[in-house]
Scaffold this active site. Structure first.
Site, PDB file in Angstrom:
ATOM      1  N   ASP A  98       0.862  -1.173   0.000  1.00 40.96           N
ATOM      2  CA  ASP A  98       0.000   0.000   0.000  1.00 40.96           C
ATOM      3  C   ASP A  98       0.903   1.229   0.000  1.00 40.96           C
ATOM      4  OD1 ASP A  98      -2.291   1.676   0.406  1.00 40.96           O
ATOM      5  OD2 ASP A  98      -3.244   0.019   1.492  1.00 40.96           O
ATOM      6  N   ASP A 199      -3.025   4.730  -2.308  1.00 44.58           N
ATOM      7  CA  ASP A 199      -4.066   5.362  -1.511  1.00 44.58           C
ATOM      8  C   ASP A 199      -4.446   6.734  -2.082  1.00 44.58           C
ATOM      9  OD1 ASP A 199      -5.583   5.111   1.033  1.00 44.58           O
ATOM     10  OD2 ASP A 199      -4.516   6.944   1.560  1.00 44.58           O
ATOM     11  N   GLU A 254      -6.387   4.111  -5.935  1.00 46.82           N
ATOM     12  CA  GLU A 254      -7.674   4.359  -5.287  1.00 46.82           C
ATOM     13  C   GLU A 254      -8.155   5.747  -5.711  1.00 46.82           C
ATOM     14  OE1 GLU A 254      -9.766   4.383  -0.890  1.00 46.82           O
ATOM     15  OE2 GLU A 254      -7.896   5.442  -1.229  1.00 46.82           O
ATOM     16  N   HIS A 330     -11.377  -2.582   3.490  1.00 45.38           N
ATOM     17  CA  HIS A 330     -11.307  -2.202   4.905  1.00 45.38           C
ATOM     18  C   HIS A 330     -12.055  -0.903   5.204  1.00 45.38           C
ATOM     19  CE1 HIS A 330      -8.420   0.134   2.773  1.00 45.38           C
ATOM     20  NE2 HIS A 330      -8.285   0.932   3.812  1.00 45.38           N
ATOM     21  N   ASP A 331     -12.549  -0.212   4.182  1.00 45.18           N
ATOM     22  CA  ASP A 331     -13.293   1.036   4.382  1.00 45.18           C
ATOM     23  C   ASP A 331     -14.797   0.851   4.214  1.00 45.18           C
ATOM     24  OD1 ASP A 331     -10.969   2.560   4.714  1.00 45.18           O
ATOM     25  OD2 ASP A 331     -10.837   3.038   2.576  1.00 45.18           O
TER      26      ASP A 331
END
Ligand code: TEU
Ligand code: CA
Length: 555
Positions: A98, A199, A254, A330-331
């Site tokens: 990430d 990210d 993302e 995870h969000d």
């Protein structure tokens, strides 16, 4: 078009803190991941993506990085990391890291120096502005509540943070910042990692002049204003030329708020930017009609809206760019609870139905830990059960400070949408703490673990796990699934999500009933050459039973 390895891949996302503890401290770690590689290999995934594992004060569970070249001690050491990478490769899988470079932690040494004065080596590493009439430079609200600006006495200035105050945004206009990012990327790529999930990478180029947002100017309003900024394509091309083009790796950016046209620019084969993006249209559906409440709501998603959020990506990117496919991360709350049902009577059928609906599309599928077990939301009823700063801050801001919603309503919104739904430890078996740890886990297990756990799934041929294994196999074996064009069927029909895929004279027909009712719908399935996959043991043709999902081939 020459086919790339990542177009054949299925990716599994690991939330390291909640995957497997190996050293009795209740926190998942790198050795824990090594222990579970055979399980992932059995599932059949090709690539693992780890949420951030770098040194961090964990204000936002690792999305606040203090040192990009050091492993968080809770997770292990660099030696452990090297061992993990080797073990992943030895199991025939690849590893995505990430990359969080829209912002750093305020504990990063760049920021520690930057905030001291206006003339140090890192003075321009962040976005500093003078006060305007004694106030913040603009009206932007931050993702985790409050203003996106925080004042620092030493400089007499504000710094910008789109997320928490502990997550200052980097100043990408500064070439030294970009060079520093390229160095971090080379550090990991030279170790042999196979790519990056980036990210909020479409937030790095801020709009010229940082103009005010329309009121209420909360994050939901600010985000589309900041996303896909004027220099983003230049920065990504520079990143590609300087770093990515020198390695055979994959990237996924993302990209909240991005539209298909943007994604074509980022992922086009001639763009030389990224390989795929995470779009948000389908996970931003059914936000609250009140703009002040933004993402907080609990109304179920409507199927025609879901089709409208997903199908245009399938058709627009075909032959031009490449999709990622995901329900969960995870969000996001757990997909089975959000898009279908977690009623125990239908949960397994519904989880398989969702898996089929997504995995038969064009793109690279991502599976989030526990999704392969059909894990549901955790259904908390009290604020003190939450850990995530977004959820806790939102409650205080919307209920206690601004009185926009009452407590019980907000708890219902959190229960439907909180990120913590996805962050409970992985349930491995029925032993104490579900085999996640032999001491009390850092975050409570989903209480349904005696029933929903990996061991139970692996022991049951009719489990969600084996359905996902089959979906992964089918993709690996079929160019029709990987590359076929997409034809939406029945866009307005509220009960069923159906589409066809076409490739070299063959057709795939996918039909999913999103309701708990029998529905009769004719897509010519009675004339198919064969039924490739179903979540029921038999077939009733045009009769679609509750949450039934079927894949037919016509050749
Ligand atoms: O998420 C960015 C994002 O756009 C949202 O999903 C956000 O987390 C939130 O839900 C807004 O309502 C990424 C990471 O995936 C997330 O975990 C981080 O908290 C965030 O960036 C900041 O790094
Ligand atoms: Ca541990």
């Amino acid at each position: 078009m020459t086919h790339k390895w990542w177009q054949n891949a299925v990716i599994y996302q690991i939330y390291p803190q909640s995957f497997q503890d190996s050293n009795h401290d209740g926190i998942g770690d790198l050795h824990g991941i090594i222990k579970r590689l055979p399980y992932l290999q059995k599932l059949g995934v090709d690539v693992l993506w780890l949420n951030p594992i770098y040194d961090s004060p964990l204000k936002d569970n690792g999305y606040d990085i203090a040192d990009y070249e050091k492993i968080l001690p809770d997770y292990g050491s660099m030696t452990d990391f090297n061992e993990l990478l080797k073990a992943i490769h030895a199991h025939g899988m690849k590893l995505l890291m990430d990359l969080v470079v829209n912002h750093t932690s305020d504990q990063h040494r760049w920021f520690q120096e930057s905030k001291q004065s206006k003339d140090n080596q890192y003075a321009d590493y962040y976005i500093w502005r003078d006060p305007v009439d004694g106030h913040e430079p603009n009206n932007w609200g931050a993702a985790f509540g409050g203003s996106a600006w925080t004042y620092v006495e030493e400089r007499g200035q504000y710094y910008l943070h789109l997320f928490a105050p502990g997550q200052p945004d980097l100043n990408w206009e500064n070439p030294a910042v970009r060079e520093s990012v390229w160095e971090i990327m080379r550090f990991w790529l030279d170790k042999g990692v196979d790519g990056f999930r980036m990210d909020v990478i479409n937030l790095i180029s801020k709009p010229v002049g940082l103009p005010d947002a329309p009121e209420p100017a909360n994050y939901a309003i600010v985000e589309p204003l900041v996303a896909d900024g004027p220099k983003l394509n230049d920065y990504l091309k520079e990143m590609n030329e300087e770093v990515l083009s020198h390695y055979d790796v994959m990237t996924v950016g993302e990209m909240p708020s991005s539209k298909p046209e943007d994604a074509i620019a980022y992922t086009g084969l001639d763009s030389h930017e990224l390989n795929m993006v995470f779009q948000f249209e389908h996970v931003q559906l059914s936000a609250n009609p009140d703009p002040q409440l933004g993402k907080w709501d609990d109304t179920p998603v409507k199927v025609p809206e879901l089709k409208q959020a997903l199908s245009p990506w399938q058709t627009a990117l075909d032959g031009k760019g490449w999709n990622s496919l995901y329900w969960n991360n995870h969000d996001q709350p757990r997909a089975v609870s959000r898009f279908a049902t977690d009623n125990p009577k239908y949960r397994v059928l519904a989880a398989k139905m969702l898996g089929t609906t997504l995995h038969m599309m064009q793109g690279t599928p991502f599976v989030y830990e526990g999704e392969e077990l059909g894990m549901p939301n955790v259904h908390y009823t009290r604020l003190d059960q939450y850990e995530d700063l977004e959820s806790i801050n939102a409650y205080h801001e919307l209920v206690d400070e601004n009185h926009l919603v009452d407590g019980p309503t907000m708890l219902s919104y959190l229960s439907a949408r909180s990120r913590d739904n996805a962050r409970t430890p992985m349930p491995w078996d029925t032993s104490t703490n579900a085999g996640f740890s032999d001491v009390k886990p850092w975050f409570a297990l989903n209480p349904d673990y005696p029933e929903i756990n990996a061991a139970a799934a692996v022991n049951d041929q009719s489990s969600v796990f084996y359905h996902y294994q089959k979906l992964i196999q089918l993709r690996h074996d079929s160019d029709l699934i990987k590359f076929g064009t997409y034809e939406e069927l029945d866009p307005k029909y509220a009960q069923v999500f159906a589409y066809r895929r076409h490739y070299q004279g063959k057709t795939l027909l996918v039909i999913s009933n999103f309701t708990d009712q029998n529905v009769v719908r004719d897509y010519d399935q009675d004339h198919a050459s064969k039924l490739l996959l179903s979540n029921y043991p038999d077939d009733e043709g045009t009769v679609l039973r509750p949450y039934e999902s079927k894949v037919y081939v016509f050749d």
